[in-house]
Write a protein that holds these residues in place. Sequence first.
Motif, mmCIF file in Angstrom:
data_model
loop_
_atom_site.group_PDB
_atom_site.id
_atom_site.type_symbol
_atom_site.label_atom_id
_atom_site.label_comp_id
_atom_site.label_asym_id
_atom_site.label_seq_id
_atom_site.Cartn_x
_atom_site.Cartn_y
_atom_site.Cartn_z
ATOM 1 N N HIS A 28 -2.244 -10.754 43.818
ATOM 2 C CA HIS A 28 -2.192 -9.917 42.619
ATOM 3 C C HIS A 28 -3.560 -9.964 41.923
ATOM 4 O O HIS A 28 -3.708 -10.589 40.864
ATOM 5 N N ASN A 81 -5.196 -7.841 40.270
ATOM 6 C CA ASN A 81 -5.319 -7.113 39.003
ATOM 7 C C ASN A 81 -4.633 -7.809 37.837
ATOM 8 O O ASN A 81 -4.715 -7.338 36.694
ATOM 9 N N ASP A 82 -3.935 -8.926 38.124
ATOM 10 C CA ASP A 82 -3.254 -9.645 37.055
ATOM 11 C C ASP A 82 -4.263 -10.368 36.172
ATOM 12 O O ASP A 82 -5.329 -10.800 36.628
ATOM 13 N N SER A 83 -3.901 -10.512 34.937
ATOM 14 C CA SER A 83 -4.738 -11.269 34.003
ATOM 15 C C SER A 83 -4.410 -12.762 34.126
ATOM 16 O O SER A 83 -3.467 -13.160 34.815
ATOM 17 N N VAL A 84 -5.193 -13.570 33.426
ATOM 18 C CA VAL A 84 -4.953 -15.016 33.439
ATOM 19 C C VAL A 84 -3.585 -15.343 32.847
ATOM 20 O O VAL A 84 -2.876 -16.239 33.318
ATOM 21 N N LEU A 85 -3.201 -14.588 31.815
ATOM 22 C CA LEU A 85 -1.897 -14.836 31.202
ATOM 23 C C LEU A 85 -0.753 -14.554 32.176
ATOM 24 O O LEU A 85 0.286 -15.228 32.141
ATOM 25 N N ASP A 86 -0.958 -13.573 33.056
ATOM 26 C CA ASP A 86 0.085 -13.254 34.034
ATOM 27 C C ASP A 86 0.256 -14.385 35.056
ATOM 28 O O ASP A 86 1.352 -14.585 35.598
ATOM 29 N N GLN A 87 -0.828 -15.090 35.342
ATOM 30 C CA GLN A 87 -0.785 -16.145 36.365
ATOM 31 C C GLN A 87 -0.878 -17.546 35.739
ATOM 32 O O GLN A 87 -1.240 -18.499 36.417
#
Length: 395
Positions: A197, A199-205
């Motif tokens: 992923h 395109n995910d941001s740090v908050l998403d991961q």
Amino acid sequence: MIDWFKHTHLGRYFHKIRKAMSTRTKLTILTAVGFTLVFISVGTFIDRQFRDVVYSNPVARVKQPFSQNQENMVTDSNLVDYSYLKRQKVRLPHENQVYIKYYEQGWYMFYRHNQFVSYQNVSIEHDVVERFSNRLIIIFMTTEAILLFMALILSQASMIPITRALKQQRTFVADAAHEFKTPMTVIQNKLETMLEHPNDSVLDQVENVANSLTEVRHLNKLIADMLKLAQSDAEVVMFEFKAIDLVQIIREVSEIIELKMAEKQQRLVLDLPKQLILDGDEQRLRQLILNLVDNAQKYAGAETTITVKLTSSRNTAHLKIIDTGEGISDDDKRHLFDRFYRVDKSRSRASGGHGLGLSIVKWIVEGHGGRIDVADTLPHGTTFDVVLPLHHKKA
């Protein structure tokens, strides 16, 4: 020459036998050959010296007829013409040399000078020498057998700690590889998930990042503990002794551990004197107490009591970590201080342990010249009893 022998049929045969033999068998053969060569050399030297002593007088007598003042005396009864002896099949090929031969039902010493031969009856001396030689052979063979038997026993006894150390080393390497594999696998899986992923941001991961960070911290602690134990094996001096207050260290550790204990509704009881000064390494002793109390907190279970009791006698300090948990089996007690050994592998893994804490505890205790024992707490639970000297014996 050696290379040529290796390529021959016989050389290949011996090489095959040598490869099939174990190291212990090779050492046994080398020891036996070494003992045999030494005893043969010593026995030959002693036998030669004894012969020289016994035959010294007959040698002087057999040479006497040919001394300078008796050079022309040929009528002595101990002289005979060499041609006569040759007809009797007594061969004396070299002049001016002493020979001992069997002649006319006895042992005689012969000394040839020109065509004349002087002789002396040495049957008595020869019988003494032969009896001595036979007894010497028996004594040396018996002694060699006894010494070889003792050497084999001692070599096997000396191999026991080496074999045990090799076994422990293999176990240590296998367990270390297993301990490294689990967090590395977790980190790899989390990183692969994040790469899927992009395109995910740090908050998403954030969860994957947090889990990876936890495993990295676990690896760092594991590496640090392994480094300490490796340095202890190499006998690297890692203790700085000075006068410290053990009571103050215990109170500082208790403040740290009480936060964890509150989550499990555990109770910490301190039974301490006002002060106890001893010679020790402050950092190592803090780690010792923290490991013992943390170990009790992890394994004692919820709603249990952990007591830290400190007393002193004339020259020693007695530290006891007492819990009222389920206790430890006798089989686990025997392996409790082994590296990577864990009583409950699933629970210790979940709590971040890797089975080196108590090994480090034992190293710290022994580094201070003390001892540590583990026993049952009545009616149930476990007690770790640490005895430390108050004064460090400097080398």
